[in-house]
Design an enzyme around this catalytic site. Structure first.
Site, PDB file in Angstrom:
ATOM      1  N   HIS A  18       0.638  -1.304  -0.175  1.00 30.15           N
ATOM      2  CA  HIS A  18       0.211   0.093  -0.195  1.00 30.15           C
ATOM      3  C   HIS A  18       1.284   1.249  -0.097  1.00 30.15           C
ATOM      4  CE1 HIS A  18      -3.102  -2.849   1.626  1.00 30.15           C
ATOM      5  NE2 HIS A  18      -3.617  -2.145   1.128  1.00 30.15           N
ATOM      6  N   LYS A  42     -17.714  -6.526   6.085  1.00 29.44           N
ATOM      7  CA  LYS A  42     -16.003  -6.738   6.229  1.00 29.44           C
ATOM      8  C   LYS A  42     -15.825  -6.918   7.905  1.00 29.44           C
ATOM      9  CE  LYS A  42     -13.346  -6.981   2.312  1.00 29.44           C
ATOM     10  NZ  LYS A  42     -12.114  -6.244   1.402  1.00 29.44           N
ATOM     11  N   ARG A  92      -2.031  -6.162  -8.260  1.00 33.77           N
ATOM     12  CA  ARG A  92      -0.979  -7.389  -8.274  1.00 33.77           C
ATOM     13  C   ARG A  92      -1.273  -7.936  -9.458  1.00 33.77           C
ATOM     14  NH1 ARG A  92      -2.636  -8.099  -2.197  1.00 33.77           N
ATOM     15  NH2 ARG A  92      -5.133  -8.209  -4.334  1.00 33.77           N
ATOM     16  N   SER A 130      -3.173  -7.603   2.863  1.00 34.56           N
ATOM     17  CA  SER A 130      -3.589  -7.881   3.496  1.00 34.56           C
ATOM     18  C   SER A 130      -4.127  -9.090   4.697  1.00 34.56           C
ATOM     19  CB  SER A 130      -4.620  -6.478   4.400  1.00 34.56           C
ATOM     20  OG  SER A 130      -4.119  -5.402   4.090  1.00 34.56           O
TER      21      SER A 130
HETATM   22  O1  PNS Z   1      -8.885  -2.177   0.048  1.00 39.52           O
HETATM   23  P1  PNS Z   1     -10.676  -3.243  -0.459  1.00 39.52           P
HETATM   24  O2  PNS Z   1     -11.726  -3.614   0.446  1.00 39.52           O
HETATM   25  O3  PNS Z   1     -10.593  -4.270  -1.703  1.00 39.52           O
HETATM   26  O4  PNS Z   1     -11.458  -1.724  -0.622  1.00 39.52           O
HETATM   27  C1  PNS Z   1     -13.035  -1.608  -1.443  1.00 39.52           C
HETATM   28  C2  PNS Z   1     -13.484  -0.210  -1.311  1.00 39.52           C
HETATM   29  C3  PNS Z   1     -13.378   0.409   0.254  1.00 39.52           C
HETATM   30  C4  PNS Z   1     -12.173   0.367  -2.231  1.00 39.52           C
HETATM   31  C5  PNS Z   1     -14.625   0.250  -1.567  1.00 39.52           C
HETATM   32  O5  PNS Z   1     -15.303  -1.237  -0.815  1.00 39.52           O
HETATM   33  C6  PNS Z   1     -15.265   1.181  -1.034  1.00 39.52           C
HETATM   34  O6  PNS Z   1     -15.116   2.014  -2.886  1.00 39.52           O
HETATM   35  N1  PNS Z   1     -16.551   1.108  -0.599  1.00 39.52           N
HETATM   36  C7  PNS Z   1     -16.730   2.631  -0.028  1.00 39.52           C
HETATM   37  C8  PNS Z   1     -18.505   2.689  -0.506  1.00 39.52           C
HETATM   38  C9  PNS Z   1     -18.851   2.552  -2.722  1.00 39.52           C
HETATM   39  O7  PNS Z   1     -18.547   3.478  -2.484  1.00 39.52           O
HETATM   40  N2  PNS Z   1     -18.917   1.534  -2.369  1.00 39.52           N
HETATM   41  C10 PNS Z   1     -19.617   1.363  -3.832  1.00 39.52           C
HETATM   42  C11 PNS Z   1     -18.079   1.101  -5.012  1.00 39.52           C
HETATM   43  S1  PNS Z   1     -18.367   1.261  -6.777  1.00 39.52           S
END
Ligand code: PNS
Length: 165
Positions: A18, A42, A92, A130
């Protein structure tokens, strides 16, 4: 006008992969906000406050970076209110692509002014996620190459705490 990007994620915990992506983003954008997303679906190992503390500590010397928490709500809306024109995501492996593709197009639909930018971390972090860091650390494996010493210490303390519950 400053080129502002947001770098969202769950960051449970923030890894060297990250950090690598953040450093790359800072070579392109004048300011990058690391956005820690609250995700009700989550269950995380670290609380939002713990993740905020770790990322703030790790990025304290990065003049172009700041850290914020997204307490629910859409990322696309957050980007709009922050005035960000880009969402940075690290990729990745090929398997990351489908999910990222879907999210980037949905975010574009929700906020046409925001473009998702994919950055690849150094190849040495290709297999660093993670989830795998949490598992290896829990089982007593050495993850010191993949997380900052501050995060390593927090991982150790967290598992000690859990053992004593
Ligand atoms: O590290 P991650 O868990 O892959 O991140 C996912 C994340 C936090 C980027 C995604 O879940 C997100 O954007 N959440 C905020 C809510 C939202 O806007 N969801 C719709 C995404 S199209």
């Amino acid at each position: 006008m400053k080129r502002l990007a947001i770098y969202p994620g769950t960051f449970d915990p923030f890894t060297n992969g990250h950090l690598d992506v953040l450093e790359r983003a800072l070579t392109i954008f004048e300011h990058v906000i690391v956005v820690i997303a609250e995700n009700s679906r989550k269950k995380t190992l670290f609380s939002l406050d713990e993740r905020l503390d770790m990322i703030e500590t790790l990025t304290a010397t990065y003049s172009g970076a700041s850290v914020e928490v997204l307490h629910g709500g859409l990322l696309a809306e957050y980007a709009r209110s922050a005035g960000a024109t880009a969402i940075v995501r690290g990729v990745r492996q090929v398997k990351d692509f489908e999910y990222e593709f879907q999210m980037s197009l949905l975010n574009r639909h929700l906020n046409p002014e925001v473009t998702t930018v994919f950055l690849m971390p150094n190849v040495k972090y290709t297999y660093v996620a993670s989830s795998i860091i949490r598992e290896v650390a829990l089982l007593g494996g050495d993850v010191s190459k993949f997380v900052h010493p501050y995060v390593l210490d927090r991982l150790k303390k967290k598992f000690e705490e859990q053992k004593n519950l």
